[in-house]
Design an enzyme around this catalytic site. Structure first.
Site: not given
Ligand code: PLP
Length: 402
Positions: A72, A198-200, A236, A324
């Protein structure tokens, strides 16, 4: 009870190797990488190594990688930083199927003086490139198009899109959060100027991401403060998580070539069996241009949430939309943009695999899933009707009450 995790587009388990790599940075290597003394210098070297590995995953220069706190933040930085860098350009182009991390930023900006074009998609979830071309104008600052959709897995032809965007001299941002770590990417041959990851989503922890910034791309920093990340992202550095991201990138480099076909085989086995065993079920989106790990299936006459609850009782974790938005009852904006009828939107389930998914887990799911659909249909007032009349179910409130 057996547990099967099929919600890897929401988040993935942290790889054990990643956890091992991170641990010393909570204890032994606790220096601030900006410090002049040896505690800092030692840590800085390891941060640089992690940056090199992430750069190798994208085949770019390490100086083009900026660490952020999540996907994000990367999306926000790309979009808002570009608009700040081109104050005379007030037009943004994106698509109706983006993740809220892009779509809601663009909509927020559209209420603050920017003109926003949201490109439509067809029933397969694909864009009309002619619509994109006619939307591009001299005032367009940025085009933000995702690499792969988080709900359907549908992949856009980003290089074709990028070629059109670049021919007009416009900045091209790609939210590749669902693609990085799953499929090979090569920035050296790409038209993408800015790319979010995004790492996760690929076995690093939550709370670490990166933004690829092609050399020469004008971008105003979003986070302002110290000089970290060569002045492009203040704050940091989150050292243990950066090390974890580096390790996850190293594992992805190793695993993508062998995992891609394996995960796709398991996904196809699951999808085929569910379609065969459950009547009135269909796959949402372009099945040809799709991530190897994702399937979105709609089961008519049942509620996605009810399916999830019953799957959960069997130890199976899935999703009825993006993580989300799963707390809300709003039907998926992605499926709606594709023109999927409401009855199918409400009966949709997303199943997403990872390299840890086993064939046993897939076969357990194939055994447990169809009886759940059968039972729910027996309970549903619509369940015994072979087909709803055309147009029925366009009232979302009505469908949700069933
Ligand atoms: N963009 C996409 C296509 C995603 O699937 C997600 C998370 O589900 C994000 C952005 C947001 O990433 P983060 O959860 O690391 O903020």
């Amino acid at each position: 009870m057996k547990t099967v995790y099929l919600d890897n587009n929401a988040t993935t388990r942290v790889a054990p190797e990643v956890i091992d790599a991170m641990m010393p940075y909570f204890s032994e290597y606790y220096g601030n990488p900006s410090s002049m003394h040896s505690f800092g210098g030692q840590v800085e070297k390891h941060v640089a190594k992690a940056r090199e590995t992430v750069a190798r995953l994208l085949n770019c220069d390490p100086s083009e990688i900026v660490f952020t706190s999540c996907g994000t933040e990367s999306d926000n930085t790309a979009i808002r930083g570009t608009l700040d860098a081109y104050p005379q350009k007030k037009h943004i182009i994106t698509t109706r199927v983006e993740h809220p991390a892009v779509l809601n930023v663009c909509r927020y900006l559209s209420k603050r003086g920017y003109r926003l074009t949201e490109l439509s998609v067809n029933a397969k979830g694909q864009l009309d490139l002619a619509e994109l071309e006619s939307a591009l104008t001299d005032t367009t600052a940025i085009v933000s198009v995702m690499y792969a959709n988080n709900e359907t897995g549908v992949m856009f032809p980003v290089e074709e899109i990028g070629a059109r965007v670049k021919s007009k001299g416009v900045v091209f941002h790609c939210d590749a959060v669902q693609a990085v770590g799953k499929i090979p990417l090569d920035m050296s041959k790409s038209t993408i100027d800015l790319l979010s990851l995004s790492g996760h989503k690929f076995h690093a922890p939550k709370g670490i991401g990166a933004l690829y910034i092609r050399k020469g791309t004008k971008l105003t920093p979003f986070m302002i403060g110290g000089h970290q990340e060569r002045g492009r992202r203040a704050g940091t550095e989150n050292v243990p998580y950066i090390i974890g991201l580096g390790k996850a990138a190293e594992l992805a480099l190793k695993h993508i070539p062998q995992d891609y076909p394996h995960i796709k085989t398991l996904r196809d086995r699951l999808e085929k069996a569910l379609l065969m065993k459950c009547p009135d079920a269909c796959v949402n989106g372009d099945q040809e241009h799709r991530l190897p790990n994702t399937t979105s299936i709609s089961f008519e006459y049942v509620e996605g949430e009810a399916i999830l609850l019953m799957l959960s009782e069997k130890g199976i974790a899935a999703s009825s939309g993006s993580a989300c938005t799963s707390g809300s009852l709003e039907p998926s904006h992605v499926l709606r943009a594709m023109g999927v009828p409401f009855t199918r939107v409400h009966g949709s389930v997303r199943l997403s695999l990872s390299r840890y998914t086993t064939i046993d887990e897939i076969d357990y799911t194939i055994a447990e899933f169809p009886p759940i659909i059968k039972r729910l249909r027996e309970l549903s007032p619509f369940g015994k009707e072979p087909h709803l009349p055309a147009g029925h179910g366009n009232d979302s409130t009505h469908v949700r009450q069933t």
